[in-house]
Design a protein around this motif. Sequence first.
Motif, PDB file in Angstrom:
ATOM      1  N   LEU A 253       0.806  -1.204   0.000  1.00 39.56           N
ATOM      2  CA  LEU A 253       0.000   0.000   0.000  1.00 39.56           C
ATOM      3  C   LEU A 253       0.851   1.271   0.000  1.00 39.56           C
ATOM      4  CD1 LEU A 253      -2.684  -1.325   2.532  1.00 39.56           C
ATOM      5  CD2 LEU A 253      -2.643  -1.527   0.033  1.00 39.56           C
ATOM      6  N   GLY A 254       0.255   2.340   0.476  1.00 41.46           N
ATOM      7  CA  GLY A 254       0.886   3.661   0.389  1.00 41.46           C
ATOM      8  C   GLY A 254       2.051   3.856   1.339  1.00 41.46           C
ATOM      9  N   GLY A 255       2.762   4.959   1.109  1.00 36.77           N
ATOM     10  CA  GLY A 255       3.915   5.243   1.970  1.00 36.77           C
ATOM     11  C   GLY A 255       4.000   6.719   2.323  1.00 36.77           C
ATOM     12  N   ASN A 256       4.906   7.032   3.230  1.00 36.87           N
ATOM     13  CA  ASN A 256       5.204   8.424   3.605  1.00 36.87           C
ATOM     14  C   ASN A 256       6.645   8.434   4.103  1.00 36.87           C
ATOM     15  OD1 ASN A 256       5.405  11.013   4.541  1.00 36.87           O
ATOM     16  ND2 ASN A 256       3.805  10.841   6.099  1.00 36.87           N
ATOM     17  N   ALA A 257       7.575   8.206   3.178  1.00 37.28           N
ATOM     18  CA  ALA A 257       8.968   7.933   3.550  1.00 37.28           C
ATOM     19  C   ALA A 257       9.684   9.175   4.077  1.00 37.28           C
ATOM     20  CB  ALA A 257       9.715   7.374   2.351  1.00 37.28           C
ATOM     21  N   PRO A 258      10.284   9.083   5.271  1.00 40.38           N
ATOM     22  CA  PRO A 258      11.174  10.144   5.747  1.00 40.38           C
ATOM     23  C   PRO A 258      12.576   9.941   5.196  1.00 40.38           C
ATOM     24  CG  PRO A 258      10.953   8.474   7.437  1.00 40.38           C
ATOM     25  CD  PRO A 258      10.115   8.005   6.254  1.00 40.38           C
ATOM     26  N   ASP A 272      22.673  13.112  -3.716  1.00 39.15           N
ATOM     27  CA  ASP A 272      22.500  12.132  -4.814  1.00 39.15           C
ATOM     28  C   ASP A 272      21.384  11.145  -4.463  1.00 39.15           C
ATOM     29  OD1 ASP A 272      26.056  11.824  -5.735  1.00 39.15           O
ATOM     30  OD2 ASP A 272      24.513  13.330  -6.215  1.00 39.15           O
ATOM     31  N   GLY A 273      21.422  10.657  -3.233  1.00 33.17           N
ATOM     32  CA  GLY A 273      20.389   9.713  -2.798  1.00 33.17           C
ATOM     33  C   GLY A 273      19.020  10.361  -2.762  1.00 33.17           C
ATOM     34  N   PHE A 415      18.046   7.211   5.885  1.00 40.37           N
ATOM     35  CA  PHE A 415      18.796   8.188   6.665  1.00 40.37           C
ATOM     36  C   PHE A 415      20.280   8.116   6.337  1.00 40.37           C
ATOM     37  CE2 PHE A 415      20.863   5.603   9.964  1.00 40.37           C
ATOM     38  CZ  PHE A 415      20.090   4.449   9.984  1.00 40.37           C
ATOM     39  N   TYR A 416      20.940   9.243   6.519  1.00 35.55           N
ATOM     40  CA  TYR A 416      22.357   9.377   6.176  1.00 35.55           C
ATOM     41  C   TYR A 416      23.142   9.810   7.398  1.00 35.55           C
ATOM     42  CZ  TYR A 416      21.570   8.697   1.202  1.00 35.55           C
ATOM     43  OH  TYR A 416      21.275   8.142  -0.012  1.00 35.55           O
ATOM     44  N   THR A 417      24.156   9.023   7.729  1.00 37.65           N
ATOM     45  CA  THR A 417      25.049   9.320   8.833  1.00 37.65           C
ATOM     46  C   THR A 417      26.367   8.601   8.614  1.00 37.65           C
ATOM     47  OG1 THR A 417      25.375   9.168  11.245  1.00 37.65           O
ATOM     48  CG2 THR A 417      24.204   7.360  10.197  1.00 37.65           C
ATOM     49  N   ALA A 418      27.433   9.143   9.213  1.00 36.15           N
ATOM     50  CA  ALA A 418      28.740   8.477   9.127  1.00 36.15           C
ATOM     51  C   ALA A 418      29.018   7.709  10.413  1.00 36.15           C
ATOM     52  CB  ALA A 418      29.836   9.517   8.879  1.00 36.15           C
ATOM     53  N   GLY A 436      16.742   2.406   4.133  1.00 33.25           N
ATOM     54  CA  GLY A 436      17.977   2.654   3.372  1.00 33.25           C
ATOM     55  C   GLY A 436      18.926   3.438   4.250  1.00 33.25           C
ATOM     56  N   VAL A 437      20.104   2.913   4.492  1.00 32.51           N
ATOM     57  CA  VAL A 437      21.111   3.632   5.282  1.00 32.51           C
ATOM     58  C   VAL A 437      22.196   4.115   4.322  1.00 32.51           C
ATOM     59  CG1 VAL A 437      22.716   3.502   7.216  1.00 32.51           C
ATOM     60  CG2 VAL A 437      20.629   2.103   7.231  1.00 32.51           C
ATOM     61  N   ASN A 438      22.328   5.415   4.175  1.00 33.39           N
ATOM     62  CA  ASN A 438      23.257   6.013   3.206  1.00 33.39           C
ATOM     63  C   ASN A 438      22.972   5.561   1.771  1.00 33.39           C
ATOM     64  OD1 ASN A 438      24.588   7.411   5.284  1.00 33.39           O
ATOM     65  ND2 ASN A 438      25.905   5.633   5.709  1.00 33.39           N
ATOM     66  N   GLU A 439      21.736   5.164   1.518  1.00 30.07           N
ATOM     67  CA  GLU A 439      21.292   4.741   0.169  1.00 30.07           C
ATOM     68  C   GLU A 439      19.881   5.248  -0.083  1.00 30.07           C
ATOM     69  OE1 GLU A 439      24.567   2.893  -1.479  1.00 30.07           O
ATOM     70  OE2 GLU A 439      22.634   3.490  -2.336  1.00 30.07           O
ATOM     71  N   GLY A 440      19.643   5.742  -1.344  1.00 29.99           N
ATOM     72  CA  GLY A 440      18.310   6.254  -1.664  1.00 29.99           C
ATOM     73  C   GLY A 440      17.529   5.342  -2.576  1.00 29.99           C
ATOM     74  N   LEU A 441      18.177   4.294  -3.105  1.00 31.22           N
ATOM     75  CA  LEU A 441      17.490   3.355  -4.009  1.00 31.22           C
ATOM     76  C   LEU A 441      17.802   1.947  -3.509  1.00 31.22           C
ATOM     77  CD1 LEU A 441      15.833   2.732  -6.509  1.00 31.22           C
ATOM     78  CD2 LEU A 441      17.917   2.890  -7.877  1.00 31.22           C
ATOM     79  N   ILE A 442      16.809   1.321  -2.873  1.00 33.93           N
ATOM     80  CA  ILE A 442      17.092   0.069  -2.166  1.00 33.93           C
ATOM     81  C   ILE A 442      16.348  -1.133  -2.746  1.00 33.93           C
ATOM     82  CG2 ILE A 442      17.610   1.278  -0.007  1.00 33.93           C
ATOM     83  CD1 ILE A 442      14.828   0.652   0.983  1.00 33.93           C
ATOM     84  N   THR A 443      15.427  -0.906  -3.671  1.00 36.55           N
ATOM     85  CA  THR A 443      14.613  -2.014  -4.180  1.00 36.55           C
ATOM     86  C   THR A 443      15.435  -2.995  -4.995  1.00 36.55           C
ATOM     87  OG1 THR A 443      12.675  -0.590  -4.285  1.00 36.55           O
ATOM     88  CG2 THR A 443      12.604  -2.605  -5.573  1.00 36.55           C
TER      89      THR A 443
END
Length: 483
Positions: A253-258, A272-273, A415-418, A436-443
């Motif tokens: 179903l639907g999403g609301n991705a942070p 980029d992500g 989310f992005y963190t070092a 997704g950790v430090n990644e914007g395309l995970i599928t």
Amino acid sequence: MVNRYLREQNYIDGMWVHADSGATIDVTDPATSARIGVVPRSGQAETRRAIAAADAAFQTWRRTTALERSQLLRTLHDLIVRNQQALAELLTLEQGKPLAEAVGEIRASAGYVLWFAEEARRTYGEMVPSPWADRRILVTREPVGVVAAITPWNFPSSMLARKLAPALAAGCTVVAKPATQTPYSGLAWGALCEEAGFPKGVVNILTGNAGEIGDELCLNPIVRKLTFTGSTEIGKVLLAKCAATVKKVSMELGGNAPFIVFDDADIDRAVDGAITSKYRNSGQTCVCTNRFLVQSGVYDRFVDKLAAATGKLKVGSGLDPQTQQGPLIDAKAVNRVEALIKDAVGNGARIATGGKRHMLGGSFFEPTVITGATSDMLCMKEEIFGPIAPVSRFETEEEAIARANDTEFGLAAYFYTADLARAFRVMERLKYGMVGVNEGLITTVEGPFGGLKESGIGKEGGRQGIDDYLDMKYVCLGGLEGS
Ligand SMILES: NC(=O)c1ccc[n+]([C@@H]2O[C@H](COP(=O)([O-])OP(=O)(O)OC[C@H]3O[C@@H](n4cnc5c(N)ncnc54)[C@H](O)[C@@H]3O)[C@@H](O)[C@H]2O)c1
Ligand SMILES: O=C[C@H](O)CS(=O)(=O)O
């Protein structure tokens, strides 16, 4: 339009047929609303025949061996790969996404078929140590039977691939209804399965009155499973209807991705992500970032870089190889995006780039970055499903996690963190089916795709994806005295 996979009829019981009444539905170009073709306007009667055909076919299909099903699926995979350009052109024509994205979707579809060609042969059962000397305990897994599949317009090929492939691999038969806006990619699956050699009635694809077809699929007791991908609103309707016959259900179903950016993130990598996660399919994916939460220390730098990158995205026809952003699916989608921007600006947000209909007209819209977004704005609470990036500032990790989780949805989060310790803290506290950790395309087919809360039930792809198409059976084998 000349395309070897264009079909303007239903595929039922191995035959290409019109609606009983001969009535049709127009299929339109998403950019211009110009008619590009027609498909049958079917209803309950055609759906009943498709279900009966699937039921008849199931009696034989269920007895094929896993190896036979695996080999047919590999043939199907090879067909898709060989014809990816024609299938992608058909997809772009009806959905509007850039051709490169359409090719990517067709390749993803082929990937699901190949994955489940392999999984078909691994639906293992068990033999459990018996507490009785004269009895044995067996656990087997068997195909559930006739499966109904209803799919959305935004990924008209791969969303059906995610259902057809595991269903066929498990030994089920299928009745599928593609989205009214994008029926051709769904009907093409009928042509592909026919060409691959699947027996008649194993796969049935029909188009028409969504409510009528859906009611028959949900209420007919022969259908033992409904797999639905679409909005949470419709998913709830179908879920309730399936209760009457206690069907197995899968709901995507639907999403609301942070999309959370911490002070210690690699900002260029995060931008980029962000572009990938926000603007794929012009923001019309269920796992698109819906809201950006950026820590104060990097807020201005992130906004500036995101706005600059967003402003460079090329908007145009999906058939133009230079295009990075195609049209939205229809005028209604454009109006919805405009209303969300108006609400945000009316509550104090500012436009960093974009913000209005594109000069190309039709359903084209400027990729937009909104700054100063706050949690009370509609674009931060509702699924945007368009090229709008609302950015909001936060101060602490606790605040970011609380705000990220403050939604009825739970599909994807980023989310992005070092900081590795922070990565584990945040990953474990985000209430989402996919992170997704430090990644914007995970599928990817290897990862079980699916959400929590009102984003759905079940997983598609992964080792887990075939489980929803199998019933587990416990057998107690007695009379084995002396064994
Ligand atoms: N979680 C996922 O994997 C995933 C993937 C893609 C899209 N989606 C979601 O899908 C939505 C966008 O797709 P959409 O606009 O096609 O969704 P939608 O819910 O409007 O339609 C989805 C499908 O349901 C059919 N449908 C509509 N009303 C029906 C009814 N009363 N009975 C039976 N069928 C009915 C439609 O014809 C279409 O085939 C977004 O919310 C998006 O998040 C989720
Ligand atoms: O819209 C939802 C799709 O599932 C997007 S993806 O291509 O699977 O990530």
